[in-house]
Design a protein around this motif. Sequence first.
Motif, short mmCIF file in Angstrom:
data_model
loop_
_atom_site.label_atom_id
_atom_site.label_comp_id
_atom_site.label_asym_id
_atom_site.label_seq_id
_atom_site.Cartn_x
_atom_site.Cartn_y
_atom_site.Cartn_z
N ALA A 62 -6.74 10.14 -3.90
CA ALA A 62 -8.00 9.46 -4.19
C ALA A 62 -8.12 8.27 -3.24
CB ALA A 62 -8.01 8.99 -5.64
N SER A 63 -9.33 7.72 -3.17
CA SER A 63 -9.47 6.57 -2.29
C SER A 63 -8.69 5.40 -2.89
CB SER A 63 -10.94 6.20 -2.10
OG SER A 63 -11.50 5.86 -3.33
N GLY A 64 -8.02 4.67 -2.03
CA GLY A 64 -7.17 3.59 -2.51
C GLY A 64 -5.76 4.03 -2.79
N SER A 65 -5.48 5.29 -2.58
CA SER A 65 -4.15 5.78 -2.87
C SER A 65 -3.18 5.46 -1.74
CB SER A 65 -4.19 7.29 -3.09
OG SER A 65 -4.65 7.91 -1.89
N GLY A 66 -3.72 5.13 -0.57
CA GLY A 66 -2.86 4.84 0.57
C GLY A 66 -2.81 5.95 1.59
N LYS A 67 -3.64 6.98 1.37
CA LYS A 67 -3.56 8.11 2.32
C LYS A 67 -4.10 7.74 3.70
CE LYS A 67 -7.90 10.58 1.29
NZ LYS A 67 -8.68 9.45 0.88
N VAL A 119 0.83 -1.20 0.00
CA VAL A 119 0.00 0.00 0.00
C VAL A 119 0.87 1.25 0.00
CG1 VAL A 119 -1.83 1.24 1.18
CG2 VAL A 119 -1.82 -1.24 1.19
N LEU A 120 1.87 1.25 0.85
CA LEU A 120 2.82 2.37 0.84
C LEU A 120 4.15 1.84 0.32
CD1 LEU A 120 2.03 4.05 4.28
CD2 LEU A 120 1.13 4.61 2.01
N LYS A 121 4.70 2.57 -0.64
CA LYS A 121 5.88 2.03 -1.31
C LYS A 121 7.06 2.95 -1.15
CE LYS A 121 2.66 0.15 -4.68
NZ LYS A 121 2.05 0.42 -5.98
N GLY A 122 7.36 3.33 0.05
CA GLY A 122 8.54 4.17 0.28
C GLY A 122 8.18 5.63 0.39
N ILE A 123 7.67 6.00 1.52
CA ILE A 123 7.28 7.39 1.74
C ILE A 123 8.33 8.06 2.60
CG2 ILE A 123 5.57 8.90 2.83
CD1 ILE A 123 3.97 7.65 0.86
N THR A 124 8.81 9.17 2.16
CA THR A 124 9.72 9.97 2.97
C THR A 124 9.11 11.35 3.08
OG1 THR A 124 11.58 8.68 2.19
CG2 THR A 124 12.06 10.83 3.20
N LEU A 125 8.93 11.82 4.29
CA LEU A 125 8.18 13.06 4.47
C LEU A 125 8.62 13.72 5.77
CD1 LEU A 125 5.61 14.74 3.55
CD2 LEU A 125 4.31 13.27 5.10
N VAL A 176 0.21 17.71 0.35
CA VAL A 176 0.98 16.54 -0.04
C VAL A 176 0.03 15.60 -0.76
CG1 VAL A 176 2.30 14.57 0.81
CG2 VAL A 176 2.49 16.78 1.96
N ARG A 177 0.35 15.30 -2.00
CA ARG A 177 -0.53 14.41 -2.77
C ARG A 177 0.06 13.01 -2.79
NH1 ARG A 177 -4.37 16.83 -5.78
NH2 ARG A 177 -4.24 19.09 -5.79
N ILE A 178 -0.82 12.06 -2.60
CA ILE A 178 -0.38 10.68 -2.63
C ILE A 178 -1.13 9.96 -3.72
CG2 ILE A 178 -0.32 8.52 -1.35
CD1 ILE A 178 0.18 9.96 1.06
N SER A 179 -0.41 9.16 -4.45
CA SER A 179 -1.07 8.35 -5.45
C SER A 179 -0.34 7.02 -5.50
CB SER A 179 -1.02 9.06 -6.80
OG SER A 179 -1.60 8.22 -7.77
N ASP A 180 -1.11 5.98 -5.39
CA ASP A 180 -0.57 4.63 -5.52
C ASP A 180 0.62 4.37 -4.58
OD1 ASP A 180 -0.88 2.20 -6.61
OD2 ASP A 180 0.32 2.58 -8.41
N GLY A 181 0.48 4.90 -3.38
CA GLY A 181 1.46 4.58 -2.35
C GLY A 181 2.73 5.41 -2.42
N LEU A 182 2.73 6.42 -3.22
CA LEU A 182 3.92 7.27 -3.30
C LEU A 182 3.50 8.73 -3.26
CD1 LEU A 182 5.88 5.40 -6.10
CD2 LEU A 182 6.66 5.71 -3.72
#
Lengths: 457, 232
Positions: free
Chosen positions: B41-46, B22-28, B216-222
Amino acid sequence: MSKLYRTFRMALHALRRNVMRAILTTLGIIIGIAAVIAMMEIGSGSSSAIQGTIASMGANNLLIMPGTAASGGISMGAGSTMTLSPQDCEAVLRECSAVRAAAPIVRARTQVVYGNRNWVPMYIYGTTPDLLAVREWTELAAGEVFSDRDVRNGSKVCLLGQTVARNLFADESPLGKELRIKNVAFTVIGVLSSKGANMMGMDQDDIVLAPWTTIKYRVSGSSATTANQSAASAGAAQVNSLNQLYPSSATSLYPVPSSTQAADTPLPVRFTNVDQIYAAAQTSAEIPVAIAQITALLHERHHLREGEPDDFSIRDMTEMTKAVTSIADLMTKLLLVVALISLVVGGVGIMNIMLVSVTERTHEIGLRMAVGARGRDILRQFLFEAVILCLAGGVFGILFGRLCSFLVTKFLHWPTLTSVTAIIAAVVVSASVGIIFGFYPAWKASRLDPIEALRYE
Amino acid sequence: MHLIELQDIFKTYHLGEVDVPVLKGITLNVDQGELVALMGASGSGKSTLMNILGCLDHPSSGKYWLDGEEVSGLSTDGRALIRNRKIGFVFQGFNLLPRTSALENVVMPLNYSSENLTERAGRQRATELLERVGLGDRMHHEPSQLSGGQQQRVAIARALVNRPRLLFADEPTGNLDSKTSKEILLMFQRLNQEEGLTVILVTHDGSIAQYARRTVRISDGLIVADAAGDAS
């Protein structure tokens, strides 16, 4: 401490949020505990009533017999010596705390005559009024019991058993009538109530009771065990100078001593013996104590040295005592089983509701976890809720149960007995039921994942 | 030092035999006093990211420092403690305890806090917070007697009662009409500006992100975009 208080308050608050459900849940425990209390009280009442009935059959009775005499290796059997005195009886009553009542008995077996009828009662007992207390036979069918004064005076009064009364008086009332026992006239002052046959099939109503002094000095004169009727009637006129049948023939052979002379030459005290002493223990449980106390007392009174054989023997009604104990045992176990079953039912009810409550409040649990409640906080809160429900149920159950047993006594006239043990046990058990049956739902709640719990709809 | 520091966060769910990354390497990094909108969007991993940021969940791998403390390896109880001390949550569905007064709802988190407030002090604090969100006159009302906006304000007061460093709002306006939404969002802004409270708004709605100073926008776990928005 304050943490516990907070949890307690939270649990209370959570319960208040759904009062109806809390009440319904508690109802299970209330009924359980009430059943326990009512059963215990009614049960112990019945149990003690049953034990009382058996006790009135003589289960608590102790028979103190004189020891055996032996001559040249030939034993005369139990009761053949003359070692028991009326004073022994008084001492037993006075000094043995486990003895409820005691009465001396002088036996006779002879003919009783009234008018043109005669009868040989199975028992002619010379005794004190206490015998009726020993035998729990205080109810009379008619008249009254002779008094201690009658015993002191050797009054010629007697009480008749139903069988004797029927055979001598048929339809007449025997009260105030005179009958003769070995030519001594006795006034009937009372008729005993019917007691029926004893365990051996002996008719207990075939009895005449009189003051033991009267029987001893006016009728029997010697231990009655060996005296049979024919011998007694043959010897009566010659031996017994107290016989008042023909007052005119009582001629005085010696000058009557003045009171000064009497004081100067005291008569040697004659040893008076009785045939047996009937005693009753306070309760069947105290029978062994009573036996030990009586044995110790009689040892001292009879100046028996260590190792010297007893000159008396004590018998208890072992068979009946066993019956009493086994009935009491059985009742206790029965009550325990009933109590356990109703508590388990109540406990399962609590568990059910708590499980429903956990499911219903999944959302709330998730929220509490999100704001920082740990699993053990949730566990503790739900456990508290269950225990509070159970304790409240316990308290109301006790009240309700007492009310039930009160109503049963009031309207059904069943005997009940307040049982403090049952009340304490009920409180302890209801708290334990809360913990035991509340634990699983609480544990389940504490294991919820906050994310899923929050998402749960 | 950043308030939030995420380093290479991965989260993989195991559904049966299938691994779902679901999350593929988030650095924040998020600094103290920021107002960040986390969009996707829903399913993005947010939501998953928010759960990890909010210490409701732990990452499969990667490091997470919150307020200088490494929290990615904490136990369930340890995370509960962090949530209690440092994080406040506002949910889309308000999540107030039913049949419980607003005041009691706000006091509730204090029951689990390790700082031993007296009951009076706790109530005092809750009262002040309710007054601050404008519900001073509705303190003893139950949630069913309050409007949606009022309920959400009670929820905000509840989130603040433990004086957290960080406030998460998960679709806080999802159940509200636009006028009340605006009120609530302005309240977040005010809290952010006046108290320096760090606020993270999780949303899929671009118009809400407008209120944030950083999106911060997330899409597809990134993370696909991280830009300063215009805080109007």
